[in-house]
Design an enzyme around this catalytic site. Structure first.
Site, PDB file in Angstrom:
ATOM      1  N   SER A  58     -46.263 -72.218  10.722  1.00  8.94           N
ATOM      2  CA  SER A  58     -45.490 -71.242   9.947  1.00  8.94           C
ATOM      3  C   SER A  58     -44.035 -71.676   9.867  1.00  8.94           C
ATOM      4  O   SER A  58     -43.624 -72.653  10.493  1.00  8.94           O
ATOM      5  CB  SER A  58     -45.579 -69.880  10.615  1.00  8.94           C
ATOM      6  N   LYS A  59     -43.272 -70.912   9.124  1.00  3.81           N
ATOM      7  CA  LYS A  59     -41.854 -71.220   8.898  1.00  3.81           C
ATOM      8  C   LYS A  59     -41.082 -71.415  10.205  1.00  3.81           C
ATOM      9  O   LYS A  59     -40.079 -72.115  10.243  1.00  3.81           O
ATOM     10  CB  LYS A  59     -41.200 -70.073   8.112  1.00  3.81           C
ATOM     11  N   ARG A  60     -41.568 -70.758  11.233  1.00  2.00           N
ATOM     12  CA  ARG A  60     -40.963 -70.887  12.563  1.00  2.00           C
ATOM     13  C   ARG A  60     -40.845 -72.364  12.989  1.00  2.00           C
ATOM     14  O   ARG A  60     -39.947 -72.754  13.714  1.00  2.00           O
ATOM     15  CB  ARG A  60     -41.903 -70.129  13.512  1.00  2.00           C
ATOM     16  N   HIS A  61     -41.789 -73.199  12.524  1.00  2.00           N
ATOM     17  CA  HIS A  61     -41.789 -74.612  12.909  1.00  2.00           C
ATOM     18  C   HIS A  61     -40.860 -75.467  12.050  1.00  2.00           C
ATOM     19  O   HIS A  61     -40.607 -76.617  12.378  1.00  2.00           O
ATOM     20  CB  HIS A  61     -43.204 -75.193  12.773  1.00  2.00           C
ATOM     21  N   GLY A  62     -40.399 -74.933  10.936  1.00  2.00           N
ATOM     22  CA  GLY A  62     -39.589 -75.718   9.989  1.00  2.00           C
ATOM     23  C   GLY A  62     -40.225 -75.613   8.617  1.00  2.00           C
ATOM     24  O   GLY A  62     -40.806 -74.586   8.291  1.00  2.00           O
TER      25      GLY A  62
END
Ligand code: GLU
Length: 464
Positions: free
Chosen positions: A239-243
């Site tokens: 998800s966006k949390r990873h980049g």
């Protein structure tokens, strides 16, 4: 059998990298076998629908070089056909009207949970006669088989079986008469003559239900290949949390589409230990064998190293065109020529187009300011060095990289104790406004004498 694959994204306004990989696999499988690769936009959620969201997907496919056949299909446009199929199943007694209220369904769910039953709906209306029907809203449910085993021979997962009593009499038409996703997908895949359904393994449970519809209609089931999902670098849901997770984001980060495609192909699929697999090679060797059954973790570093490779082998003119959008200003034809001349060195030095554009900026626009590190090089000590350099360059017969180099070396011998760095560091600051750049001799030749002299003069004035 002719191969027809499909990519059916929901237009969410963004194309997840996992969807891009699904599209790539569908594309490769169809193209390798001389088949067709079709697009269907799953646009039945009209509240969320927008044309821009569809464009994002089509742009993503086009950037990745995944050309599709035919005009993209709209699932919403096929609504009447979906409804007609549900009515056909009703007429054949393979589906039925269910009048249960929301409260009744809630009770069934609670009871099923309590008793640990896999299926909540208890079949209340399954065998009722029409005369029993109240004048109330109803949904249409399919009659799923109650006994026996359902089996899928999946191209990736192998044989997967579940007991039929795990499959409920799921809804085909909602009480407002609209078709469900489960029904729409099957009807569309059948009508589009899809031979192979290649999608994420999060759809495996749906497949068992969808096969109930195929069987009820007497339609052939497609072949299935359920791909393990892509996880983030930490093994959790990507998800966006990873980049970056969206295709567009990778494009903005300056990756080349061929690098991303190569990376996505290798993510969870292998052919021996081949790492560099371009489109032509992929079309030769791609097959379901080689797809791993477990999820693959996304690795940004690996993508970057593939990008380095593809940047280095990319055509200089093409890289110029791809780099231009990364400047926040327009550039003219002369600037383009300068950029192309410097490209062989720039593409060796940079990992992404973003870095390349950053380093190339001084070649295509004026220097408007000096970075902090560059400013440190512009001081009282370097001022006479720069002035002397300027004079020497003005007097040069041929303004070429090698003569400029000789000139700088001579100057170092004369005024900086042979220390070339003491000439080059302020020279770099003056010419590029930064402390990092490709070869200054090459860059000077490309910029031309007038511009180089002008920039050195400007730097000298900056010191005052
Ligand atoms: N719209 C669905 C998705 O994006 C398609 C699933 C399928 O391939 O059937 O997950």
């Amino acid at each position: 059998m002719s191969v027809i694959t499909r990519f059916p994204p929901s237009p969410t306004g963004f194309m997840h990298i996992g969807n891009a990989r699904t599209a790539l696999f569908n594309y490769l499988y169809a193209r390798k076998r001389g088949g067709q690769f079709l697009i269907r936009i799953e646009d039945t959620d009209r509240e969320r629908y927008s044309e821009e969201a569809v464009e994002v997907i089509l742009d993503g496919l086009s950037w990745l070089g995944l050309e599709y056949d035919n005009t993209p299909e709209s699932q919403f446009a096929n609504k009447d056909r979906h409804i007609a199929v549900a009515h056909e199943l009703l007429e054949q007694g393979k589906a039925y009207k269910c009048y249960c209220t929301a409260e009744e369904l809630d009770e069934m769910r609670a009871e099923a949970k309590e008793q640990g039953r896999p299926v909540a709906y208890d079949g209340t209306w399954r065998d009722k006669e029409d005369e029993d029907a109240p004048d109330l809203p109803y949904v249409v449910r399919i009659k799923s088989p109650e006994t026996g085993t359902a089996r899928i021979e999946d191209k990736v997962q192998g044989v997967v079986e579940i007991e039929n009593d795990h499959i409920d009499d799921f809804v085909l038409l909602r009480s407002d008469g609209t078709p469900t996703y489960m029904l729409a997908v099957v009807v569309d895949d059948h009508d589009m003559e899809v031979s192979h359904v290649i999608r994420g393994d999060d759809h495996l449970n749906n497949t068992f239900r969808q096969n109930v519809i195929y069987d009820a209609m007497g339609w052939d089931q497609p072949e299935y290949a359920h791909l393990p999902l892509i996880h983030g670098p930490d093994g959790k849901k990507f998800s966006k949390r990873h980049g970056a997770v969206g295709v567009e984001e990778f494009q903005k980060l300056g990756y080349l589409p061929e690098a991303l495609c190569n990376y996505l192909l290798r993510l969870g699929w292998a052919h021996g230990d081949e790492e560099i697999i371009d489109r032509a090679r992929a079309l030769e060797i791609f097959d379901f064998t080689g797809i791993q059954k477990s999820p693959a973790n996304f690795d940004y570093d690996k993508l970057e190293s593939l990008n380095c490779h593809y940047m280095q082998i990319a055509d200089d003119g093409r890289l110029v065109d791809l780099t231009i959008p990364f400047f926040d200003f327009d550039i003219d034809e002369d600037a383009k020529v300068r950029l192309e001349k410097a490209m062989p060195e720039l593409k060796e030095r940079n990992k992404t187009l973003v870095g390349l554009a950053e380093e190339a900026k001084f070649l295509v626009s004026d220097i408007t300011d000096y970075s902090e590190k560059a400013q440190k090089q512009l001081n009282k000590t370097s001022k006479p060095v720069l002035t002397a350099l300027k004079e020497k360059l003005q007097d040069l017969d041929d303004f070429e990289a090698n003569t400029i180099e000789t000139c700088a070396r001579t100057l170092a011998d004369e005024v900086t104790d042979g220390k070339l760095g003491k000439v080059m560091m302020p020279f770099r600051a003056a010419l590029t406004g930064t402390d990092k750049s490709p070869s200054l001799f090459m860059a000077s030749e490309i910029l031309g004498r007038d511009e180089v002299v002008h920039r050195i003069q400007k730097a000298v004035e900056f010191i005052q």
